[in-house]
Write a protein that holds these residues in place. Structure first.
Motif, PDB file in Angstrom:
ATOM      1  N   MET A 258      76.986  42.009  -2.466  1.00 41.21           N
ATOM      2  CA  MET A 258      75.621  42.395  -2.068  1.00 41.21           C
ATOM      3  C   MET A 258      75.751  43.459  -1.008  1.00 41.21           C
ATOM      4  O   MET A 258      75.254  44.641  -0.740  1.00 41.21           O
ATOM      5  CB  MET A 258      74.516  41.440  -1.979  1.00 41.21           C
ATOM      6  CG  MET A 258      74.156  40.410  -3.013  1.00 41.21           C
ATOM      7  SD  MET A 258      72.924  39.191  -2.711  1.00 41.21           S
ATOM      8  CE  MET A 258      71.467  40.260  -2.325  1.00 41.21           C
TER       9      MET A 258
ATOM     10  N   ARG B 289      68.927  36.358   2.155  1.00 41.69           N
ATOM     11  CA  ARG B 289      69.299  37.628   1.756  1.00 41.69           C
ATOM     12  C   ARG B 289      68.870  37.773   0.426  1.00 41.69           C
ATOM     13  O   ARG B 289      68.461  38.817   0.097  1.00 41.69           O
ATOM     14  CB  ARG B 289      70.712  37.516   1.869  1.00 41.69           C
ATOM     15  CG  ARG B 289      71.417  39.055   1.612  1.00 41.69           C
ATOM     16  CD  ARG B 289      71.361  39.912   2.228  1.00 41.69           C
ATOM     17  NE  ARG B 289      71.877  41.418   2.262  1.00 41.69           N
ATOM     18  CZ  ARG B 289      71.022  42.318   2.013  1.00 41.69           C
ATOM     19  NH1 ARG B 289      69.584  42.389   2.016  1.00 41.69           N
ATOM     20  NH2 ARG B 289      71.687  43.430   1.577  1.00 41.69           N
TER      21      ARG B 289
ATOM     22  N   THR C 181      66.543  36.206  -1.192  1.00 39.81           N
ATOM     23  CA  THR C 181      65.003  36.152  -1.370  1.00 39.81           C
ATOM     24  C   THR C 181      64.565  37.436  -1.030  1.00 39.81           C
ATOM     25  O   THR C 181      63.660  38.102  -1.597  1.00 39.81           O
ATOM     26  CB  THR C 181      64.710  35.000  -0.397  1.00 39.81           C
ATOM     27  OG1 THR C 181      65.162  33.923  -0.899  1.00 39.81           O
ATOM     28  CG2 THR C 181      62.927  35.170  -0.515  1.00 39.81           C
ATOM     29  N   LEU C 182      65.068  38.115   0.312  1.00 44.90           N
ATOM     30  CA  LEU C 182      64.602  39.511   0.577  1.00 44.90           C
ATOM     31  C   LEU C 182      65.000  40.589  -0.388  1.00 44.90           C
ATOM     32  O   LEU C 182      64.111  41.525  -0.593  1.00 44.90           O
ATOM     33  CB  LEU C 182      65.155  39.875   1.792  1.00 44.90           C
ATOM     34  CG  LEU C 182      64.994  39.167   2.960  1.00 44.90           C
ATOM     35  CD1 LEU C 182      65.905  39.404   4.446  1.00 44.90           C
ATOM     36  CD2 LEU C 182      63.369  39.345   3.474  1.00 44.90           C
ATOM     37  N   GLU C 183      65.905  40.272  -1.290  1.00 43.50           N
ATOM     38  CA  GLU C 183      66.420  41.231  -2.250  1.00 43.50           C
ATOM     39  C   GLU C 183      65.485  41.092  -3.583  1.00 43.50           C
ATOM     40  O   GLU C 183      65.903  41.524  -4.560  1.00 43.50           O
ATOM     41  CB  GLU C 183      67.588  41.575  -2.454  1.00 43.50           C
ATOM     42  CG  GLU C 183      68.469  41.966  -1.150  1.00 43.50           C
ATOM     43  CD  GLU C 183      68.163  43.389  -0.767  1.00 43.50           C
ATOM     44  OE1 GLU C 183      67.701  44.033  -1.682  1.00 43.50           O
ATOM     45  OE2 GLU C 183      68.438  44.095   0.160  1.00 43.50           O
TER      46      GLU C 183
ATOM     47  N   GLN D  30      65.049  29.225  10.022  1.00 39.83           N
ATOM     48  CA  GLN D  30      64.778  31.022   9.651  1.00 39.83           C
ATOM     49  C   GLN D  30      65.287  31.332   8.211  1.00 39.83           C
ATOM     50  O   GLN D  30      64.879  32.639   8.039  1.00 39.83           O
ATOM     51  CB  GLN D  30      65.410  31.769  10.915  1.00 39.83           C
ATOM     52  CG  GLN D  30      66.939  31.725  11.012  1.00 39.83           C
ATOM     53  CD  GLN D  30      67.517  32.718  12.051  1.00 39.83           C
ATOM     54  OE1 GLN D  30      66.764  33.121  12.734  1.00 39.83           O
ATOM     55  NE2 GLN D  30      68.521  32.410  12.534  1.00 39.83           N
TER      56      GLN D  30
ATOM     57  N   ASP E 197      61.425  29.299   6.562  1.00 40.36           N
ATOM     58  CA  ASP E 197      60.565  30.685   6.664  1.00 40.36           C
ATOM     59  C   ASP E 197      60.239  31.226   5.220  1.00 40.36           C
ATOM     60  O   ASP E 197      59.043  31.967   5.278  1.00 40.36           O
ATOM     61  CB  ASP E 197      61.385  31.754   7.334  1.00 40.36           C
ATOM     62  CG  ASP E 197      61.098  31.831   8.674  1.00 40.36           C
ATOM     63  OD1 ASP E 197      60.315  30.773   9.269  1.00 40.36           O
ATOM     64  OD2 ASP E 197      61.526  32.778   9.176  1.00 40.36           O
ATOM     65  N   TYR E 198      60.974  30.851   4.286  1.00 40.87           N
ATOM     66  CA  TYR E 198      60.636  31.626   2.950  1.00 40.87           C
ATOM     67  C   TYR E 198      60.223  30.287   1.836  1.00 40.87           C
ATOM     68  O   TYR E 198      60.256  30.596   0.698  1.00 40.87           O
ATOM     69  CB  TYR E 198      61.946  32.131   2.334  1.00 40.87           C
ATOM     70  CG  TYR E 198      62.312  33.388   3.231  1.00 40.87           C
ATOM     71  CD1 TYR E 198      61.747  34.531   3.370  1.00 40.87           C
ATOM     72  CD2 TYR E 198      63.401  33.162   4.449  1.00 40.87           C
ATOM     73  CE1 TYR E 198      61.774  35.737   4.186  1.00 40.87           C
ATOM     74  CE2 TYR E 198      63.430  34.057   5.277  1.00 40.87           C
ATOM     75  CZ  TYR E 198      62.703  35.317   5.127  1.00 40.87           C
ATOM     76  OH  TYR E 198      63.027  36.475   5.891  1.00 40.87           O
TER      77      TYR E 198
END
Lengths: 411, 120
Positions: free
Chosen positions: A145, A171, A173-175, A198, A202-203
């Motif tokens: 990634m 990472r 999740t953000l993508e 975090q 957080d997610y």
């Protein structure tokens, strides 16, 4: 044959810090050998921040942290070779390297082992089931990634609560991937609490302790996994199986110091750390061979890798100049609550920083160092977790004779 | 009301217990440094995070360069910010500290490059 005072194997955080510190101490006939296309080691792919809080008092990403050392290497013109692999180091310190130029041999006065770690793989765990595509170690997924611009999957299950696995959960999740859960076979997380907070909380990614994957399904590509609860002996409990549909499994199940070269050179290892046995100068039991960073013991923070390698440079400089280092006859022994210490033996002539890990979670614990029953150093801790490295300063004035030192946890 | 926090300011990850009434912080225990109390206050009123990602680079020695925010943004805007970052294309060379997006979405944070990628 080319001769060097010092050959450093690996241009990651430990090797870079050692090279820079040696230069500053006047040892400049040094060569760093790095097998990748660029120096920086694993930091090149660790794009998250949080590095440098201890070493630089600021938060940096991995590449920025590495660049600070690479810039120094370049400013001082410290010699380095990239795209160059060390094939073999003989016990008399002849380093055989391979590159596009062919095979070369270099005679070193001192060899610094800074090869880092490799990840434990599926094969090492023996997870039953099919062998489809879509099973990655966390660091491999991170490389795809962050270095090669390749997304690894859409529906993800993570096994193991190591820090890299949790960082990859965030990472992914953000993508745009959906990370269903992290499963940890042990009753406590193996990564740091701040990453649980975090990267997972957080997610909304759940962490299930005392759970593991008992089967991987799929022919061409992963189609799902079977998850089971485990008992106190970490054996799956029949009847607790649950099926999760996913296309990707990420493993974050531990790091293993990469010591093949050390073993070939005749460097004795510690079965607990899987790294070399070292003294306070970071010299292994094989004279003239030194080790620091993750190849010596798995660290929690890169800051401590750099600090350790800088400390190693003190010992190497003294060895290169004087041809020998003080004897280290005092052994550090651990009780059953302490996994290991680094160093494993000391001279007793100097102040030393002892690094250790506990075997399980303790609250309101005191780490105690005793010699002949007498307390020579201690450190109180509100909580002591296996996930973190504990460091204790030991003053030379406190050390009495050459009797062994017992390291224990009291609570 | 008692609320539990894990401080994320540094790797110590202190477990902090906070007593909160009507959104007001009454007391904080468990933090081993000053920053812990500040973190809890921030979490109660306006939780913020920094994020890292990467953007595509044309004609670079790598296809990607890593980026991060230089100051924290409100937690609930993370995915909006990711979308903005995802739309960016850069041309090599790029260097550490280069500003990719200034004051992203008016949140007062800049997206900065965190790796040197030279021209191929």
């Amino acid at each position: 044959m080319e001769k060097r005072e010092v050959v450093i194997i690996g241009g990651g955080p430990a090797g870079l810090a050692a090279a820079v510190e040696l230069y500053k101490k006047g040892i400049q006939d040094v060569l760093i050998v790095e097998r990748e296309k660029a120096m920086g080691g694993i930091l090149r792919q660790c794009i998250h921040d949080g590095f440098g809080l201890t070493r630089f008092k600021t938060t940096l990403s991995g590449p920025e942290y590495a660049q600070r050392f690479i810039d120094e290497v370049q400013t001082y013109r410290i010699p380095y070779r990239i795209d160059t692999t060390v094939l073999y180091v003989s016990s008399d310190k002849v380093v055989t390297i391979a590159s596009a130029k062919g095979l070369e041999k270099i005679q070193a006065k001192a060899v610094i082992l800074t090869m880092g770690c490799r990840e434990r793989t599926r094969g090492a765990l023996g997870i039953p089931g099919e062998r489809p595509a879509g099973v990655f170690t966390a660091g491999v997924a991170q490389a795809y990634m962050n270095l090669y611009n390749r997304m690894v999957g859409k529906e993800v299950v993570i096994l193991g609560s190591g820090d890299i696995g949790m960082i990859m959960a965030r990472r992914l999740t953000l993508e745009g991937a959906h990370v269903q859960a992290v499963f940890e076979i042990q009753p406590i997380p193996s990564g740091l609490p701040r990453n649980i907070e975090q990267c997972l909380n957080d997610y909304g990614i759940p962490l299930y302790l005392s759970h593991t994957i008992t089967a991987i399904h799929g022919k061409e590509r992963v189609t799902g996994v079977t998850i089971s609860e485990v008992d106190a002996q970490m054996k799956p409990i029949p009847g607790t199986e649950k099926e999760y549909a996913c296309d990707t499994v990420i493993l974050s199940v531990g790091l293993i110091p990469e010591n093949e070269l050390s073993i070939d050179a005749g460097v004795p290892l510690d079965t607990r750390t899987r790294g070399a046995v070292v003294d306070e100068f970071f010299q292994t039991e094989k004279e003239g061979f030194f080790a620091a960073g993750n190849v010596l013991h798995v660290h929690d923070l890169v800051d401590f890798v750099s600090l350790e390698a800088e400390k190693l440079a003190d010992g190497v400089a003294e060895y290169v100049r004087g041809g020998r280092l003080p004897e280290c006859p005092i052994e550090l022994k651990t009780d059953r609550n302490v996994n290991h210490t680094v160093p494993q033996k000391i001279s007793g002539q100097r102040d030393v920083n002892v690094t250790m890990r506990v075997n399980r979670k303790f609250e309101n614990a005191v780490i105690v160092l005793r010699q002949g029953g007498e307390v020579i150093a201690k450190k109180s801790m509100k909580k002591a977790l296996p996930a973190e490295m504990i460091q204790i300063g030991l003053k030379k004035e406190a050390i009495r004779g050459n009797q062994e030192i017992e390291v224990s946890v009291e609570w | 009301m008692v609320r539990e926090f894990t401080c994320i300011v540094c790797p110590n990850g202190c477990d902090i217990t906070a007593e909160v009434e009507n959104g007001e912080l009454i007391s904080v225990t468990g933090a081993t440094c000053k920053r812990g109390e500040a973190y809890v206050k921030q979490e109660l009123t306006d939780p913020r995070r920094t994020i890292s990602s990467s953007v595509a680079v044309r004609n670079g020695e790598l296809p990607l360069v890593s980026v991060r925010l230089d100051t924290a943004i409100p937690k609930n805007r993370i995915f909006d910010v990711m979308q903005e970052i995802g739309a960016v294309r850069l041309e090599a060379p790029v260097h550490i500290g280069d500003v990719v997006i200034e004051d992203i979405l008016g949140l007062g944070s800049n997206v900065i490059v965190t790796k040197n990628v030279e021209r191929k």
